[in-house]
Design a protein around this motif. Structure first.
Motif, PDB file in Angstrom:
ATOM      1  N   ARG A 108       0.192  25.434  31.615  1.00  0.00           N
ATOM      2  CA  ARG A 108       1.187  25.215  30.541  1.00  0.00           C
ATOM      3  C   ARG A 108       2.580  25.600  31.009  1.00  0.00           C
ATOM      4  O   ARG A 108       3.548  24.857  30.783  1.00  0.00           O
ATOM      5  N   GLN A 120       4.211  24.219  21.331  1.00  0.00           N
ATOM      6  CA  GLN A 120       4.318  22.803  21.659  1.00  0.00           C
ATOM      7  C   GLN A 120       2.974  22.190  22.023  1.00  0.00           C
ATOM      8  O   GLN A 120       2.615  21.116  21.558  1.00  0.00           O
ATOM      9  N   VAL A 121       2.245  22.890  22.864  1.00  0.00           N
ATOM     10  CA  VAL A 121       0.937  22.369  23.270  1.00  0.00           C
ATOM     11  C   VAL A 121      -0.020  22.372  22.088  1.00  0.00           C
ATOM     12  O   VAL A 121      -0.784  21.417  21.892  1.00  0.00           O
ATOM     13  N   ARG A 174      -1.734  17.501  31.820  1.00  0.00           N
ATOM     14  CA  ARG A 174      -1.781  16.626  33.000  1.00  0.00           C
ATOM     15  C   ARG A 174      -2.380  17.344  34.210  1.00  0.00           C
ATOM     16  O   ARG A 174      -1.853  17.285  35.326  1.00  0.00           O
ATOM     17  N   ALA A 217       0.597  19.502  19.853  1.00  0.00           N
ATOM     18  CA  ALA A 217       0.202  18.224  20.469  1.00  0.00           C
ATOM     19  C   ALA A 217      -1.296  17.962  20.338  1.00  0.00           C
ATOM     20  O   ALA A 217      -1.717  16.799  20.242  1.00  0.00           O
ATOM     21  N   ILE A 218      -2.109  19.034  20.323  1.00  0.00           N
ATOM     22  CA  ILE A 218      -3.556  18.830  20.236  1.00  0.00           C
ATOM     23  C   ILE A 218      -4.122  19.243  18.875  1.00  0.00           C
ATOM     24  O   ILE A 218      -5.339  19.290  18.683  1.00  0.00           O
ATOM     25  N   ARG A 223      -8.978  17.759  25.812  1.00  0.00           N
ATOM     26  CA  ARG A 223      -7.693  17.348  25.223  1.00  0.00           C
ATOM     27  C   ARG A 223      -6.545  18.192  25.775  1.00  0.00           C
ATOM     28  O   ARG A 223      -5.461  17.677  26.055  1.00  0.00           O
ATOM     29  N   LEU A 224      -6.802  19.484  25.916  1.00  0.00           N
ATOM     30  CA  LEU A 224      -5.763  20.385  26.410  1.00  0.00           C
ATOM     31  C   LEU A 224      -5.401  20.059  27.859  1.00  0.00           C
ATOM     32  O   LEU A 224      -4.215  19.985  28.219  1.00  0.00           O
ATOM     33  N   GLU A 252      -3.365  16.938  28.019  1.00  0.00           N
ATOM     34  CA  GLU A 252      -1.987  17.181  27.588  1.00  0.00           C
ATOM     35  C   GLU A 252      -1.186  17.867  28.686  1.00  0.00           C
ATOM     36  O   GLU A 252       0.014  17.615  28.853  1.00  0.00           O
TER      37      GLU A 252
END
Length: 288
Positions: free
Chosen positions: A19, A28-29, A63, A32-33, A57-58, A61
């Motif tokens: 992160r 933010q993360v 990448r 997003a999830i 998913r994490l 997000e």
């Protein structure tokens, strides 16, 4: 900390690194999830387990590269079985984190002002303690808890043994636990263990008044990679045990251990005292 395990802590540390490398905040993360900030904090500290779906998913997000994802998914899978062999012993929730972290520690430093440390107890001594502590251990669990303690001691042997540094108050050596024979066997066991290359035992004499402010036992656990697995501290009492992970608090306890180490007799002198107390106890038994 009841959900903690070494695997969860490693997973959390890696998620935090990913992160931060992405330049994102926990909020933010989480947004997003679809997870709250507190959930993100608990994941990154290894306090709560993360589901397979949430991890996928994490990592997407963040990448994370495919090889990194595979390793972290394996860590998550391992954390699910963290209780493993210990599940059959019926250990209380407050003790499970210590047992889990103990398996992965490379060095343990412990101070005991009253009892012999669990990793150095004989089976009879451990059973006497558990039998006496019926407010803490139900009679039907005594045998299982004693066997769990014996199983934990296997960390002291093998190809990569745990390094144990124990400081024991002199009063502990004279405290009546079980029968005089049980105590004598325990002291004999301490003498034998003190000769092991990976075990250091020091005795804090009764005439030393410099440790009066330290009124509790405590155990420090150190790991192979402190950057990923920072040291932790554990202490217990009549109502259960507590893990401490705050870096400042752990450093304070580590400093206390350093003070105690300097106050205590050197290992060689400690062996001499152990032998002397054992001799006195056996003489008393012979003339009793």
């Amino acid at each position: 900390m009841t959900g903690s395990s070494p695997q969860l802590r490693r997973l959390g540390a890696e998620l935090r690194r990913l992160r931060e490398a992405a330049g994102l905040t926990q909020t933010q993360v989480g947004d997003a999830i679809g997870r709250r900030h507190t959930t993100m904090v608990n994941w990154e500290h290894g306090n709560t387990k993360i589901s397979e779906t949430d991890l996928v998913r994490l990592l997407a997000e963040l990448r994370a590269p495919a090889e990194v994802r595979k390793g972290l998914e394996q860590l998550r899978a391992e954390s699910r079985h963290g209780a493993g062999q210990w599940a059959v012993y019926g250990l209380p929730e407050w003790l499970r984190p210590l047992v889990s972290f103990e398996e992965d520690a490379t060095e343990i430093r412990t101070f005991e002002p009253v009892l012999v440390p669990g990793l150095l107890q004989t089976e009879d001594y451990a059973r006497a303690i558990h039998d006496a502590g019926r407010h803490k251990v139900a009679p039907e669990f005594v045998d299982r808890w004693v066997q769990a303690r014996m199983q934990r001691q296997q960390r002291l042997t093998g190809p990569n043994p745990l390094h144990l540094h124990a400081i024991i108050a002199e009063a502990t050596l004279r405290l009546a636990v079980g029968s005089p024979e049980v105590l004598a066997d325990q002291l004999d066991h301490l003498l034998d263990q003190s000769k092991s290359a990976n075990i250091t035992i020091q005795v804090l004499t009764a005439t030393h008044d410099g440790y009066g402010g330290i009124a509790t036992n405590f155990t420090l656990l150190h790991f192979a990679n402190p950057e990923i697995d920072p040291p932790m501290c554990y202490f217990d009492g009549p109502l259960g045990g507590h893990m401490i992970s705050d870096a400042g608090d752990v450093a304070t306890m580590d400093g206390m251990f350093g003070d105690l180490r300097r106050m205590a007799l050197a290992p060689g002198e400690s062996r001499e005292m152990l032998a002397r107390v054992l001799h006195e106890l056996r003489e008393e038994n012979d003339h009793g």
